[in-house]
Design a protein around this motif. Structure first.
Motif, PDB file in Angstrom:
ATOM      1  N   ASP A 126       0.716  -1.187   0.190  1.00 47.01           N
ATOM      2  CA  ASP A 126       0.079  -0.095  -0.048  1.00 47.01           C
ATOM      3  C   ASP A 126       1.016   1.198  -0.024  1.00 47.01           C
ATOM      4  O   ASP A 126       0.626   2.008  -0.759  1.00 47.01           O
ATOM      5  CB  ASP A 126      -0.922   0.112   1.272  1.00 47.01           C
ATOM      6  CG  ASP A 126      -1.983   1.302   1.373  1.00 47.01           C
ATOM      7  OD1 ASP A 126      -2.572   1.452   0.488  1.00 47.01           O
ATOM      8  OD2 ASP A 126      -1.678   1.915   2.273  1.00 47.01           O
ATOM      9  N   TYR A 127       2.042   1.191   0.887  1.00 46.81           N
ATOM     10  CA  TYR A 127       2.716   2.269   1.052  1.00 46.81           C
ATOM     11  C   TYR A 127       3.705   2.692  -0.301  1.00 46.81           C
ATOM     12  O   TYR A 127       3.867   3.577  -0.963  1.00 46.81           O
ATOM     13  CB  TYR A 127       3.783   2.246   2.095  1.00 46.81           C
ATOM     14  CG  TYR A 127       5.014   3.295   2.019  1.00 46.81           C
ATOM     15  CD1 TYR A 127       4.760   4.356   2.588  1.00 46.81           C
ATOM     16  CD2 TYR A 127       6.221   2.907   1.288  1.00 46.81           C
ATOM     17  CE1 TYR A 127       5.958   5.354   2.371  1.00 46.81           C
ATOM     18  CE2 TYR A 127       7.126   3.778   1.204  1.00 46.81           C
ATOM     19  CZ  TYR A 127       7.028   5.072   1.631  1.00 46.81           C
ATOM     20  OH  TYR A 127       8.054   6.107   1.742  1.00 46.81           O
ATOM     21  N   GLU A 149       2.856   1.319  -3.367  1.00 42.58           N
ATOM     22  CA  GLU A 149       2.011   1.852  -4.615  1.00 42.58           C
ATOM     23  C   GLU A 149       1.692   3.309  -4.483  1.00 42.58           C
ATOM     24  O   GLU A 149       1.838   4.002  -5.473  1.00 42.58           O
ATOM     25  CB  GLU A 149       0.658   0.895  -4.646  1.00 42.58           C
ATOM     26  CG  GLU A 149       0.870  -0.293  -5.094  1.00 42.58           C
ATOM     27  CD  GLU A 149       1.096  -0.475  -6.786  1.00 42.58           C
ATOM     28  OE1 GLU A 149       0.383  -0.219  -7.423  1.00 42.58           O
ATOM     29  OE2 GLU A 149       2.545  -0.926  -6.933  1.00 42.58           O
ATOM     30  N   LYS A 150       1.397   3.647  -3.444  1.00 45.62           N
ATOM     31  CA  LYS A 150       0.957   5.200  -3.224  1.00 45.62           C
ATOM     32  C   LYS A 150       2.294   6.017  -3.457  1.00 45.62           C
ATOM     33  O   LYS A 150       2.182   7.185  -4.241  1.00 45.62           O
ATOM     34  CB  LYS A 150       0.531   5.480  -1.937  1.00 45.62           C
ATOM     35  CG  LYS A 150      -0.796   5.062  -1.445  1.00 45.62           C
ATOM     36  CD  LYS A 150      -1.372   5.429   0.003  1.00 45.62           C
ATOM     37  CE  LYS A 150      -2.616   4.800   0.318  1.00 45.62           C
ATOM     38  NZ  LYS A 150      -3.247   5.055   1.401  1.00 45.62           N
ATOM     39  N   ARG A 151       3.439   5.643  -3.069  1.00 45.07           N
ATOM     40  CA  ARG A 151       4.636   6.694  -3.312  1.00 45.07           C
ATOM     41  C   ARG A 151       4.847   6.543  -4.859  1.00 45.07           C
ATOM     42  O   ARG A 151       5.351   7.497  -5.464  1.00 45.07           O
ATOM     43  CB  ARG A 151       5.857   5.741  -2.680  1.00 45.07           C
ATOM     44  CG  ARG A 151       7.074   6.632  -2.911  1.00 45.07           C
ATOM     45  CD  ARG A 151       7.917   6.015  -1.802  1.00 45.07           C
ATOM     46  NE  ARG A 151       9.319   6.641  -2.035  1.00 45.07           N
ATOM     47  CZ  ARG A 151      10.446   6.447  -1.244  1.00 45.07           C
ATOM     48  NH1 ARG A 151      10.379   6.012  -0.022  1.00 45.07           N
ATOM     49  NH2 ARG A 151      11.623   7.181  -1.633  1.00 45.07           N
ATOM     50  N   GLN A 152       4.643   5.444  -5.626  1.00 42.25           N
ATOM     51  CA  GLN A 152       4.860   5.288  -6.843  1.00 42.25           C
ATOM     52  C   GLN A 152       3.690   6.124  -7.921  1.00 42.25           C
ATOM     53  O   GLN A 152       4.129   6.779  -8.746  1.00 42.25           O
ATOM     54  CB  GLN A 152       4.699   3.669  -7.376  1.00 42.25           C
ATOM     55  CG  GLN A 152       5.338   3.575  -9.065  1.00 42.25           C
ATOM     56  CD  GLN A 152       5.173   2.134  -9.333  1.00 42.25           C
ATOM     57  OE1 GLN A 152       4.063   1.405  -9.347  1.00 42.25           O
ATOM     58  NE2 GLN A 152       6.594   1.781  -9.666  1.00 42.25           N
ATOM     59  N   LYS A 153       2.836   6.290  -7.200  1.00 39.44           N
ATOM     60  CA  LYS A 153       1.782   7.157  -7.823  1.00 39.44           C
ATOM     61  C   LYS A 153       2.066   8.548  -7.829  1.00 39.44           C
ATOM     62  O   LYS A 153       1.983   9.407  -8.722  1.00 39.44           O
ATOM     63  CB  LYS A 153       0.320   7.094  -7.279  1.00 39.44           C
ATOM     64  CG  LYS A 153      -0.426   5.705  -7.731  1.00 39.44           C
ATOM     65  CD  LYS A 153      -1.620   5.387  -7.072  1.00 39.44           C
ATOM     66  CE  LYS A 153      -2.215   4.132  -7.482  1.00 39.44           C
ATOM     67  NZ  LYS A 153      -3.655   3.940  -6.836  1.00 39.44           N
ATOM     68  N   ARG A 154       2.679   8.922  -6.442  1.00 42.28           N
ATOM     69  CA  ARG A 154       3.108  10.575  -6.317  1.00 42.28           C
ATOM     70  C   ARG A 154       4.390  10.609  -7.198  1.00 42.28           C
ATOM     71  O   ARG A 154       4.546  11.792  -7.658  1.00 42.28           O
ATOM     72  CB  ARG A 154       3.484  10.545  -4.793  1.00 42.28           C
ATOM     73  CG  ARG A 154       2.360  10.382  -3.851  1.00 42.28           C
ATOM     74  CD  ARG A 154       2.811  11.135  -2.492  1.00 42.28           C
ATOM     75  NE  ARG A 154       3.937  10.399  -1.944  1.00 42.28           N
ATOM     76  CZ  ARG A 154       3.892   9.569  -0.933  1.00 42.28           C
ATOM     77  NH1 ARG A 154       2.783   8.980  -0.823  1.00 42.28           N
ATOM     78  NH2 ARG A 154       5.105   8.886  -0.769  1.00 42.28           N
ATOM     79  N   TYR A 166      -0.127  -7.998  -8.003  1.00 42.06           N
ATOM     80  CA  TYR A 166       0.572  -6.934  -8.236  1.00 42.06           C
ATOM     81  C   TYR A 166       1.617  -7.097  -9.552  1.00 42.06           C
ATOM     82  O   TYR A 166       2.260  -6.206  -9.841  1.00 42.06           O
ATOM     83  CB  TYR A 166       1.514  -6.395  -7.072  1.00 42.06           C
ATOM     84  CG  TYR A 166       0.676  -5.982  -6.066  1.00 42.06           C
ATOM     85  CD1 TYR A 166       0.335  -4.577  -6.015  1.00 42.06           C
ATOM     86  CD2 TYR A 166       0.213  -6.591  -4.918  1.00 42.06           C
ATOM     87  CE1 TYR A 166      -0.534  -3.972  -4.861  1.00 42.06           C
ATOM     88  CE2 TYR A 166      -0.744  -6.146  -3.886  1.00 42.06           C
ATOM     89  CZ  TYR A 166      -0.858  -5.048  -4.015  1.00 42.06           C
ATOM     90  OH  TYR A 166      -1.761  -4.387  -2.751  1.00 42.06           O
TER      91      TYR A 166
END
Length: 311
Positions: free
Chosen positions: A77-78, A80-85, A115
């Motif tokens: 979760d962390y 994936e969110k970091r990659q989106k940012r 994933y």
């Protein structure tokens, strides 16, 4: 005269006993294989090759079917969110199934399906090698510029990777591109002592003293399983590593100090999770033996440090 005789006999006994221990340590020393299966020439991925990801996360797992999902959910979760940012941020999670007898491999492979195998990979060892052996296998098969060791129990909050990253960055400029940042629970020691029995507290202090006296003097918490290494530091330390079980962290940091790799120690959030594989007395007794042998085997030349070359 009797007193002098006793002192002389005691001195002779201690010298003889010490010599025997050194001899045993030297003769019984085993070398790690020069190359793990995942690091043979021509295979891919390979720690000796140039990095193709920003971060590799190595998760050693032995009978972790119950605890692994919580850790993987939080980590992915962390990430994936970091990659989106930041689309330039690329990662991989390598779960090393260390000869588990339960459904650890099956649980891990579900994350591969969800994933994709480019982001989550599972390496299964036929026999249990120990945490150090499992981590070493994962590191040798990693593709990241930075490599994070993370325990399968999720005791450390994964978002604290930003703290250890900051610790790593603060060490720049990195000599020969090598640096290590260690998560630490030392700041939580007072609270943990209040919850432990006197016997476990005594064992803990005894282990810390042996670590300080024999091997590593600058790091208060060598055993936290949340460590971030540059790719070159990972190659040089793990390629020289011998210990495969609980004390491997100590040898890792001992090697790093011998190679003059800068090391940061960073406080992280940590929660004790039920299901630990560590049996307090016997595991610490084994670690105490390993600490003594680490020092003696390097001191007697049974183990030697060698500079490793990248492709």
């Amino acid at each position: 005269q009797l007193g002098k005789l006793l002192i002389r006999c005691s001195t002779i006994f201690l010298i003889s006993f010490s010599s025997q221990i050194c001899a045993i340590a030297h003769v019984t020393a085993k070398t790690m294989p020069h190359e793990d299966t995942g690091c043979r020439k021509g295979s891919a991925p390979n720690i000796r090759d140039p990095a193709s990801r920003e971060l590799s996360v190595v998760v050693p797992s032995y009978n972790e079917e119950d605890r692994l999902p919580l850790m993987m959910d939080e980590a992915l979760d962390y990430l994936e969110k970091r990659q989106k940012r930041d689309p330039a941020f690329t990662y991989e999670v390598i779960v090393v199934n260390d000869g588990s007898k339960d459904q650890t491999a099956k649980v891990a492979k579900e994350y591969c399906k969800k994933y994709g195998s480019d982001k989550v990979r599972v390496i299964s060892l036929e026999k249990n090698r120990g945490k150090g052996g499992a981590v070493r296998t994962g590191v040798f098969s990693s593709r990241g510029k930075k490599i994070l060791m993370a325990d399968a129990d999720g005791a450390t909050k994964f978002a604290d990777i930003e703290k250890v990253e900051e610790g790593l960055n603060n060490l720049q400029p990195w000599p020969k591109e090598m640096a290590i940042s260690c998560g630490s629970r030392a700041h939580l020691e007072k609270d943990s002592i209040a919850k432990r029995s006197y016997f476990r507290t005594l064992l803990m202090y005894g282990f810390h003293f042996l670590v300080w006296f024999l091997c590593v003097k600058e790091i208060r918490d060598t055993q936290c399983g949340f460590k971030l290494l540059t790719r070159e530091a990972a190659l040089q330390t793990f390629a020289n590593l011998h210990i495969e079980r609980w004390a491997f962290d100590v040898e890792l940091l001992y090697i790093a100090q011998r190679l003059k790799i800068p090391i940061a120690e960073v406080a992280v959030n940590w929660t004790e999770i039920e299901g630990s594989k560590l049996v307090p007395f016997w595991s610490w007794l084994q670690m105490g033996r390993d600490l003594l042998f680490i020092r003696l085997r390097y001191m007697t030349g049974a183990w030697k440090l060698e500079a490793k070359k990248s492709n």
